[in-house]
Design an enzyme around this catalytic site. Structure first.
Site, mmCIF file in Angstrom:
data_model
loop_
_atom_site.group_PDB
_atom_site.id
_atom_site.type_symbol
_atom_site.label_atom_id
_atom_site.label_comp_id
_atom_site.label_asym_id
_atom_site.label_seq_id
_atom_site.Cartn_x
_atom_site.Cartn_y
_atom_site.Cartn_z
ATOM 1 N N PRO A 7 -58.863 -6.831 -7.754
ATOM 2 C CA PRO A 7 -59.843 -6.998 -8.842
ATOM 3 C C PRO A 7 -60.793 -5.832 -9.063
ATOM 4 O O PRO A 7 -62.007 -5.929 -8.838
ATOM 5 C CB PRO A 7 -60.601 -8.256 -8.411
ATOM 6 C CG PRO A 7 -60.574 -8.204 -6.918
ATOM 7 C CD PRO A 7 -59.221 -7.607 -6.557
ATOM 8 N N CYS A 8 -60.271 -4.713 -9.539
ATOM 9 C CA CYS A 8 -61.143 -3.575 -9.825
ATOM 10 C C CYS A 8 -62.090 -3.869 -10.979
ATOM 11 O O CYS A 8 -63.086 -3.155 -11.164
ATOM 12 C CB CYS A 8 -60.321 -2.319 -10.100
ATOM 13 S SG CYS A 8 -59.072 -2.514 -11.379
#
Length: 356
Positions: free
Chosen positions: A318-319
């Site tokens: 989850p950047c």
């Protein structure tokens, strides 16, 4: 892009009123009175002409402040294969070693012209090329299992080894007999509420998950093939199916963590950053500075930001949860509008869980 040409607006509004299926995906209509945007075939009551704006891309409608209509679900259904196309694809997958001709499609009541247009627009290849890709992948797996090239060629519907060899070399880059390719990257396209995505997998797991309009996508494909010494072939496997299912559950608010296996090649530093990304809790955000400090490298903020940008597996790694120290959204490969949507989506469902 906002459509401003009066004649074009008249055409699109007429298509909206008539619910013309030919215009699905061609335009997205923002309704000022409700704040939602729709596709041409939406079943909702039609707005007045003065209350609508037309966009050529759903991201422009999102950027203008409109939200997806819950009735027609434009970001998903604008890219879903029409029923005849879906039937044609299923026909191919059920007969992987047989070439499905235009005549056979017509026998099933399917227009070959419709299938060709949709395949070219959404897969970037002809329907026949899509079939060949599936057949070559099946052949590659059989060759890896020790089957003779001649037997594979005949079983795959080719009348000669030379014809099979030509197609195989065009797809894989080597002849069946001389092939040293032991890896393939399977690519599958599916739709989400934020637009269609590509998932790429190897036998080990997911190596790429990106929105199809990501600017650096072609570069990512090329780098993956070089790093894994593999060719990309359009077909599904258990990893692609699991990814599509889990991402669907995520967007529905029913999933916060993912169970699909990952195969993300990268440097040791990149790997450490990507592992750390997966520890940022659902519904929360962190900063590049905080990530660098957790790695005991507070001076490496730029390197951390670069590794975040090099992440090829969106949402699962989850950047999108990483923002600037001052709270700014910063960049995101899928676009800042999507990043903002994903953060709000997670925060909303996280708050529902925390309520007594």
């Amino acid at each position: 892009m906002l459509v401003t040409d009066g004649t074009q607006i008249d055409t699109y509004y007429r298509a909206l009123v008539e619910r013309a299926s030919d215009y699905v995906g061609i335009f997205f209509v923002g309704v000022k009175t409700t704040g939602v945007f729709c596709i041409a075939t939406c079943r909702a009551r039609k707005p007045r002409r003065e209350n609508v704006e037309f966009y050529t891309d759903f991201k422009d409608a999102l950027d203008a402040g409109f939200r997806p209509c819950k009735i027609c679900r434009p970001t998903e259904n604008a890219h879903v294969a029409p029923l005849p196309v879906a039937r044609a694809i299923e026909l191919v997958r059920a007969n992987l070693k047989v070439r499905i001709s235009d005549w056979q499609l017509r026998q099933q009541g399917i227009s070959p012209e419709l299938v060709r247009r949709w395949s070219g627009k959404h897969y970037g290849m002809t329907f026949q090329a899509f079939q060949r890709m599936l057949r070559v992948n099946t052949a590659l797996q059989e060759l890896k299992g020790g089957k003779r090239a001649t037997d594979v060629a005949l079983d795959s519907g080719y009348e000669s080894l030379s014809g099979f060899g030509y197609t195989y070399k065009k797809m894989i880059g080597e002849t069946p007999r001389d092939s040293t390719v032991t890896n393939v990257i399977l690519i599958h396209r599916f739709t989400t509420p934020l637009g269609p995505m590509f998932v790429c997998t190897t036998e080990q797991g997911v190596c790429l998950l990106e929105f199809v309009d990501r600017r650096m996508l072609e570069t990512e494909f090329r780098e993956l093939q070089q790093q894994l010494k593999a060719r990309i072939i359009a077909v599904e496997n258990d990893h692609t199916r699991q990814t599509e299912r889990e991402i669907g559950e995520y967007f529905a608010g029913r999933r916060r963590t993912f169970g699909v296996a990952l195969h993300a090649p990268g440097s040791d530093f990149q790997q450490s950053v990507w592992r750390l990304l997966q520890t940022v809790p659902y519904g929360q955000t962190s900063s590049y500075q905080a990530q660098a400090e957790k790695l005991c490298k507070p001076e490496a903020v730029r390197a951390v930001a670069s590794a975040n940008g090099g992440n090829r597996i969106a949402i699962i790694v989850p950047c999108h949860r990483i923002i600037g120290k001052d709270g700014a959204l910063m960049g995101y490969g899928g676009g800042v509008v999507r990043k903002q949507w994903l953060i709000k989506h997670e925060q909303r469902y996280a708050e529902e869980i925390s309520r007594p």
